[in-house]
Each structure stands twice: as structure tokens, then as C-alpha cells.
Design a protein around this motif. Structure first.
Motif, PDB file in Angstrom:
ATOM      1  N   UNK A  34      -9.975  11.206  -6.655  1.00  0.00           N
ATOM      2  CA  UNK A  34      -9.429  10.306  -5.657  1.00  0.00           C
ATOM      3  C   UNK A  34      -8.562  11.076  -4.680  1.00  0.00           C
ATOM      4  N   UNK A  35      -8.097  10.384  -3.640  1.00  0.00           N
ATOM      5  CA  UNK A  35      -7.257  11.041  -2.650  1.00  0.00           C
ATOM      6  C   UNK A  35      -5.876  11.302  -3.233  1.00  0.00           C
ATOM      7  N   UNK A  36      -5.139  12.171  -2.567  1.00  0.00           N
ATOM      8  CA  UNK A  36      -3.785  12.489  -3.026  1.00  0.00           C
ATOM      9  C   UNK A  36      -2.920  11.232  -3.036  1.00  0.00           C
ATOM     10  N   UNK A  37      -3.058  10.381  -2.017  1.00  0.00           N
ATOM     11  CA  UNK A  37      -2.252   9.161  -1.940  1.00  0.00           C
ATOM     12  C   UNK A  37      -2.568   8.237  -3.112  1.00  0.00           C
ATOM     13  N   UNK A  38      -3.852   8.137  -3.486  1.00  0.00           N
ATOM     14  CA  UNK A  38      -4.229   7.264  -4.603  1.00  0.00           C
ATOM     15  C   UNK A  38      -3.679   7.783  -5.931  1.00  0.00           C
ATOM     16  N   UNK A  39      -3.731   9.111  -6.096  1.00  0.00           N
ATOM     17  CA  UNK A  39      -3.238   9.684  -7.349  1.00  0.00           C
ATOM     18  C   UNK A  39      -1.715   9.561  -7.446  1.00  0.00           C
ATOM     19  N   UNK A  40      -1.033   9.710  -6.300  1.00  0.00           N
ATOM     20  CA  UNK A  40       0.427   9.541  -6.298  1.00  0.00           C
ATOM     21  C   UNK A  40       0.808   8.097  -6.590  1.00  0.00           C
ATOM     22  N   UNK A  41       0.038   7.147  -6.065  1.00  0.00           N
ATOM     23  CA  UNK A  41       0.293   5.731  -6.359  1.00  0.00           C
ATOM     24  C   UNK A  41       0.152   5.450  -7.851  1.00  0.00           C
ATOM     25  N   UNK A  42      -0.842   6.081  -8.496  1.00  0.00           N
ATOM     26  CA  UNK A  42      -1.043   5.872  -9.928  1.00  0.00           C
ATOM     27  C   UNK A  42       0.144   6.392 -10.725  1.00  0.00           C
ATOM     28  N   UNK A  43       0.652   7.564 -10.317  1.00  0.00           N
ATOM     29  CA  UNK A  43       1.824   8.121 -10.997  1.00  0.00           C
ATOM     30  C   UNK A  43       3.030   7.203 -10.805  1.00  0.00           C
ATOM     31  N   UNK A  64       2.753   4.081 -12.946  1.00  0.00           N
ATOM     32  CA  UNK A  64       3.020   4.361 -14.356  1.00  0.00           C
ATOM     33  C   UNK A  64       4.518   4.514 -14.597  1.00  0.00           C
ATOM     34  N   UNK A  65       5.207   5.252 -13.714  1.00  0.00           N
ATOM     35  CA  UNK A  65       6.641   5.451 -13.859  1.00  0.00           C
ATOM     36  C   UNK A  65       7.389   4.127 -13.754  1.00  0.00           C
ATOM     37  N   UNK A  66       6.954   3.289 -12.828  1.00  0.00           N
ATOM     38  CA  UNK A  66       7.600   1.986 -12.646  1.00  0.00           C
ATOM     39  C   UNK A  66       7.430   1.124 -13.901  1.00  0.00           C
ATOM     40  N   UNK A  67       6.229   1.093 -14.445  1.00  0.00           N
ATOM     41  CA  UNK A  67       5.963   0.278 -15.627  1.00  0.00           C
ATOM     42  C   UNK A  67       6.762   0.782 -16.826  1.00  0.00           C
ATOM     43  N   UNK A 124      16.993  -0.597  -4.695  1.00  0.00           N
ATOM     44  CA  UNK A 124      17.631  -1.915  -4.670  1.00  0.00           C
ATOM     45  C   UNK A 124      16.723  -2.886  -5.413  1.00  0.00           C
ATOM     46  N   UNK A 125      17.271  -4.046  -5.803  1.00  0.00           N
ATOM     47  CA  UNK A 125      16.430  -5.040  -6.480  1.00  0.00           C
ATOM     48  C   UNK A 125      15.297  -5.497  -5.561  1.00  0.00           C
ATOM     49  N   UNK A 126      15.578  -5.609  -4.242  1.00  0.00           N
ATOM     50  CA  UNK A 126      14.533  -6.013  -3.291  1.00  0.00           C
ATOM     51  C   UNK A 126      13.447  -4.949  -3.233  1.00  0.00           C
ATOM     52  N   UNK A 127      13.889  -3.669  -3.204  1.00  0.00           N
ATOM     53  CA  UNK A 127      12.913  -2.583  -3.165  1.00  0.00           C
ATOM     54  C   UNK A 127      12.069  -2.532  -4.425  1.00  0.00           C
ATOM     55  N   UNK A 128      12.720  -2.783  -5.561  1.00  0.00           N
ATOM     56  CA  UNK A 128      11.980  -2.784  -6.820  1.00  0.00           C
ATOM     57  C   UNK A 128      10.953  -3.909  -6.844  1.00  0.00           C
ATOM     58  N   UNK A 129      11.361  -5.103  -6.405  1.00  0.00           N
ATOM     59  CA  UNK A 129      10.423  -6.233  -6.407  1.00  0.00           C
ATOM     60  C   UNK A 129       9.227  -5.947  -5.495  1.00  0.00           C
ATOM     61  N   UNK A 130       9.492  -5.276  -4.366  1.00  0.00           N
ATOM     62  CA  UNK A 130       8.403  -4.942  -3.451  1.00  0.00           C
ATOM     63  C   UNK A 130       7.380  -4.018  -4.100  1.00  0.00           C
ATOM     64  N   UNK A 131       7.874  -3.027  -4.831  1.00  0.00           N
ATOM     65  CA  UNK A 131       6.964  -2.099  -5.498  1.00  0.00           C
ATOM     66  C   UNK A 131       6.225  -2.786  -6.645  1.00  0.00           C
ATOM     67  N   UNK A 132       6.930  -3.678  -7.367  1.00  0.00           N
ATOM     68  CA  UNK A 132       6.263  -4.409  -8.447  1.00  0.00           C
ATOM     69  C   UNK A 132       5.120  -5.255  -7.894  1.00  0.00           C
ATOM     70  N   UNK A 133       5.352  -5.895  -6.757  1.00  0.00           N
ATOM     71  CA  UNK A 133       4.302  -6.715  -6.143  1.00  0.00           C
ATOM     72  C   UNK A 133       3.149  -5.844  -5.688  1.00  0.00           C
ATOM     73  N   UNK A 134       3.483  -4.694  -5.135  1.00  0.00           N
ATOM     74  CA  UNK A 134       2.454  -3.770  -4.618  1.00  0.00           C
ATOM     75  C   UNK A 134       1.519  -3.305  -5.733  1.00  0.00           C
ATOM     76  N   UNK A 135       2.113  -3.018  -6.911  1.00  0.00           N
ATOM     77  CA  UNK A 135       1.308  -2.472  -7.993  1.00  0.00           C
ATOM     78  C   UNK A 135       0.879  -3.526  -9.027  1.00  0.00           C
ATOM     79  N   UNK A 136       1.112  -4.791  -8.704  1.00  0.00           N
ATOM     80  CA  UNK A 136       0.670  -5.855  -9.591  1.00  0.00           C
ATOM     81  C   UNK A 136       1.449  -5.932 -10.906  1.00  0.00           C
ATOM     82  N   UNK A 137       2.742  -5.663 -10.837  1.00  0.00           N
ATOM     83  CA  UNK A 137       3.582  -5.636 -12.041  1.00  0.00           C
ATOM     84  C   UNK A 137       4.562  -6.799 -12.103  1.00  0.00           C
ATOM     85  N   UNK A 138       4.328  -7.834 -11.336  1.00  0.00           N
ATOM     86  CA  UNK A 138       5.248  -8.969 -11.341  1.00  0.00           C
ATOM     87  C   UNK A 138       5.171  -9.664 -12.689  1.00  0.00           C
ATOM     88  N   UNK A 139       6.389 -10.024 -13.227  1.00  0.00           N
ATOM     89  CA  UNK A 139       6.420 -10.695 -14.540  1.00  0.00           C
ATOM     90  C   UNK A 139       6.322 -12.202 -14.364  1.00  0.00           C
TER      91      UNK A 139
END
Length: 484
Positions: free
Chosen positions: A434-443, A446-449, A469-484
Motif C-alpha cells: 500500500x501507499x506510505x499514507x495508508x501504512x501510516x494510517x494503519x499504524x 493501531x496505536x489509537x486502539x 485534545x478530547x475533540x482531536x481524539x474524537x475526530x481520529x476515533x471517527x476517522x478510523x471507525x473506533x467510536x464506542x
């Protein structure tokens, strides 16, 4: 160079030779150990030389340990008295406290390190008591000098128990806890400290005491889970002579001893409803009634309570009085477990190592890289108390200036192995194409989870560890499908 101080003298009184030998082997590096098979031989030693601490078996032919220590209390009151027994008769314990004024009641089979620590503390207590007696004498002729000495000692205590001495890295979850505790320390409110066993709740309470206007007063501690209701009431509120079987003289409770200072009630969630009611009355009225007394005694005490329980849930379950909960929980702190502040493991371990190595007769010892990796990989269910025990064990078993992971117990090493397997699994799960951006997103995903799982999906703590920030964290959780 100042001359070395002579070793304190410990007298072991036990009719069993094997017990004498075992106690001698445990104590003889730190003390001059004398032995006696009974009261008669013990008297000879006490009359010939000064004894700091006496360890006496309870069940002996002829005079019992408590009966003999009562005599010791009358004739040699400065000697600290400890009973060792294989029996848990509450009347023996009460008689030992009241009649013989014992310092500690140790049950057989005793643990060498615990016994050695108890005797060390007893010898130090005797030295401090003698110093205080000398200061009391000086008070009559040199009040200004004594006041200056007391102020210097208070300054040293404040420095020793300062919030900055609670080891942690910058950005640790403990930063917010300590900052709020330091502010609240100056306000005379009751405090409830919550957290798992071994997380350092007493250390936080002590820091609050010495940062408060009550710092010159006493800081006294009682573990509420260690005693029955009867003994706990006697210990905290005191009792009058004849109040119950074995009460042969008046006993001043810890609330009276803490007058003008702070009392730390550990494991308050383990108390019975009947005791909770009595404690509530003391806190509401600001006075105690010793067991068997007809008059109340006013007390001015700040209460800091601690528990590893969820007290709100215990209130809902009817196991803890709601009115007492609101009385003690004017302000509540939660001390996070060590697994939720893994960044603090390194500083805490190095601090413990610096304290423990000299106490065990070792020179400078440092943690090797593999040792630190093992400590960081283990989840520490027993928190700082378990870490201290592990460091003590490793120091005793290791050799040389650098301590490797091999000195740790198998459970710590298993934790390290489990983390290694987990790390390998993660590495295998990462995309190899995959592209570098895709592989970095996967890393990043994983770190976020991993961070969210480690903090049980507590977004505030996860965001703090990740520097978001909590807002920044929620944004990344939504981006990677990690919303609880």
C-alpha cells in the motif's frame, strides 16, 4: 568522619531454641541480639545493659509474654515491647495493648523481611521517643531554641512529603491529581481518596497534610479493615478502664492524638454499618466519647479517608451509609493505577532502587535496559506496593552494579514475554503493501486502539497520553471507525 553509631540491642525471649536461632539470623546484621529462654534470664540481660527492643513469645512455661512485658513496662519503660505468637486470641491482643503497652503483635509464622522492618521501626521509635523526652526537658529552659528546632523539623517534613516528591514524568495523569490535591490541602475539607490497593493513597494524603495549615499537628493512620468493630472503636475513640474485658487502664484514641492535625482512615469502605454510624456522629459533632466514658471529648481533626472500593456503588447497594459518604467525600480524588501511567514506572523504580539498595547493604545499583523493559511490560496489578516488593527481591538476588531482568520474578518475566508476543502479532497485522499514507494510517489506528484499550476507553486519559485534545481524539476515533 563521625564515629559509627553502636548497634541497638534486641532481646529475644523464647523457650524454643530454634525460634531463638531463626530470630537471631534475621536480626543480627542490624542489631546486637541477646537471647533468653524465659523471664528470669531476660531480667538478667535487662539489668545488665540497655535494651532497645524486646521480642517475646506469648506462650511460655511459667510467666506469659504479656505478663512479663507488663513488668518490663514498669521497670524498663523505654524498651519497646513486641509480642510474637502463633495464636490470635483477641483477649491476649487487648491485654498486650493495655497492660504491656506493646508496640506490635506479630503472628507466627512471621516473614523475615516484615519482622526485620518492624524491629527497625521499633528501634527508631525508641530513639525518637528519647529525643522527644530530651526536648521536653529542654522546653523548660530553652523554649525559643526548641521552637526553632521544631520549625526546622517541620520544614524537613514538608520537603520530604512535598507533592513534587511523588515520582512521575511530566504529563503524567498524576499531575492533575497532585495539582488539585495541593489546592485543596489549604482548605479544611474532608477528602476521599479512591484507587486500587498499592497506588500511593497514603502518600498523597500525607502530602496534603504537610501542605495544609495543620502541618504542625499530628498525622495519624489507621487501616479500618485490619480490626474488628470493637478494637477499631477503641483504637480510634479510646476507652476507659473497665469498659470491657481486658481494659485495665484508660486508652487515648487516635482522634484525640490527632487533635489539631489529620487522621487518615484507610480502607473505610470495609467498615460495618454500626461503626459507620458512630463515625458519622463523631464527624458531625466534632467530639468523641471513649468506650465506657460518660463525657465527650472535643476534637479538631481533618479526616482524609481512602478506599479501593466504589463507595457510590456500595451506597446504592446499602453497604455504606449515604450520609457518611457525603460527610467524608467533600472532595474526591482518584489515584490512577500504575498500568494507566506506565510512563511513571521508570522514575518510581529508580527512586525505589535508590532507597532499597542501601537498606539491603548494597552500593549503587542501576537498572539495565532489559530490566526496565521487563518492568514496563508488566501490568502491575499490585501497583507501587508490588513494584517495591519486586525491586527489593531483585536487589537481594542480583550481583554487580547493573541489575538485569533475570533478577525479577517469573510473573514479571511472563508479562514481558506476553507483551513481546503481542508486539509480534501487531507487527504481523500491519499491512506490508500500500501507499506510505495508508501504512501510516494503519499504524496510527493501531496505536489509537491500544491506548484506548489500556485506559478502558477513558477518552480523557487516552487523549492526555497521546497529547491530543478530547475533540482531536474524537475526530481520529471517527476517522478510523473506533467510536464506542
Amino acid at each position: 568522619m563521625s564515629p559509627a553509631q553502636p548497634l541497638p540491642v534486641v532481646l529475644v525471649v523464647d523457650d524454643e531454641v530454634r525460634s531463638q536461632d531463626a530470630l537471631r539470623r534475621t536480626l543480627d546484621e542490624d542489631f546486637v541480639v541477646l537471647t533468653a529462654s524465659g523471664a528470669e534470664q531476660a531480667r538478667v540481660h535487662l539489668e545488665r545493659q540497655e535494651v532497645s527492643v524486646i521480642l517475646c513469645d506469648q506462650r511460655m512455661p511459667g510467666l506469659t509474654g504479656v505478663a512479663f512485658l507488663k513488668e518490663v513496662r514498669e521497670r524498663w519503660p523505654d524498651t519497646v515491647r513486641i509480642v510474637i505468637s502463633g495464636y490470635t486470641d483477641s483477649e491476649d491482643i487487648i491485654a498486650g495493648i493495655n497492660d504491656a503497652g506493646i508496640y506490635q503483635y506479630i503472628l507466627k509464622p512471621w516473614i523475615p523481611q516484615h519482622l526485620l522492618g518492624t524491629v527497625r521501626n521499633a528501634a527508631e521509635a525508641r530513639t525518637l521517643q528519647r529525643d522527644m523526652n530530651r526536648l521536653d526537658l529542654e522546653l523548660r529552659t530553652s523554649t525559643p531554641v526548641l521552637r526553632q528546632r521544631a520549625e526546622r523539623k517541620l520544614d524537613r517534613a514538608r520537603a520530604t512529603f512535598d507533592f513534587d516528591r511523588i515520582e512521575r514524568l511530566a504529563g503524567s495523569p498524576m499531575d492533575a491529581v497532585c495539582a488539585l490535591a495541593e489546592r485543596i490541602a489549604r482548605v479544611d475539607l474532608s477528602v476521599l481518596v479512591q484507587g486500587e490497593s498499592g497506588t500511593g493513597k497514603e502518600l498523597l494524603a500525607r502530602a496534603m497534610h504537610y501542605a495544609s495549615p495543620r502541618a504542625a499537628g499530628a498525622f495519624v493512620v489507621e487501616n479500618c479493615a485490619a480490626l474488628t468493630d470493637t478494637l477499631l472503636e477503641s483504637e480510634l475513640f479510646g476507652h476507659k478502664r473497665g469498659a470491657f474485658t481486658g481494659a485495665f487502664e484508660d486508652h487515648v484514641g487516635l482522634f484525640q492524638r490527632a487533635h489539631g492535625g489529620t487522621i487518615f482512615l484507610d480502607e473505610i469502605g470495609e467498615t460495618s454499618p454500626a461503626f459507620q454510624l458512630r463515625l458519622l456522629r463523631v464527624l458531625q459533632e466534632g467530639e468523641v466519647r471513649p468506650v465506657g466514658a460518660t463525657r465527650v471529648v472535643p476534637v479538631d481533626v481533618r479526616v482524609i479517608a481512602a478506599t479501593h472500593r466504589d463507595l457510590e456503588q456500595r451506597v446504592r447497594d446499602g453497604l455504606f451509609r449515604e450520609d457518611l459518604y457525603y460527610r467524608i467525600a467533600c472532595v474526591t480524588f482518584t489515584v490512577p493505577p500504575l498500568r494507566e501511567r506506565s510512563g511513571d514506572i521508570g522514575p518510581i523504580a529508580r527512586r525505589l532502587l535508590a532507597e532499597i539498595a542501601p537498606a539491603l547493604g548494597r552500593g549503587a545499583v542501576r537498572l539495565g535496559d532489559d530490566a526496565m523493559a521487563a518492568l514496563l511490560a508488566y501490568p502491575w496489578p499490585g501497583n507501587i506496593r508490588e513494584l517495591r516488593n519486586e525491586i527489593s527481591r531483585a536487589v537481594a538476588l542480583s550481583e554487580g552494579e547493573e541489575m538485569g531482568a533475570a533478577a525479577f520474578s517469573s510473573r514479571v518475566l511472563r508479562g514481558q514475554a506476553g507483551r513481546s508476543v503481542q508486539t509480534q502479532a501487531h507487527a504481523q497485522a500491519l499491512p506490508s503493501s500500500g501507499t506510505l499514507a495508508e501504512r501510516l494510517d494503519a499504524v496510527e489506528a493501531m496505536l489509537l486502539r491500544e491506548t484506548l484499550l489500556r485506559h478502558h476507553w477513558n477518552k480523557t486519559r487516552a487523549a492526555l497520553e497521546l497529547g491530543l485534545s478530547r475533540v482531536g481524539l474524537r475526530g481520529k476515533m471517527k476517522r478510523f471507525g473506533l467510536e464506542d
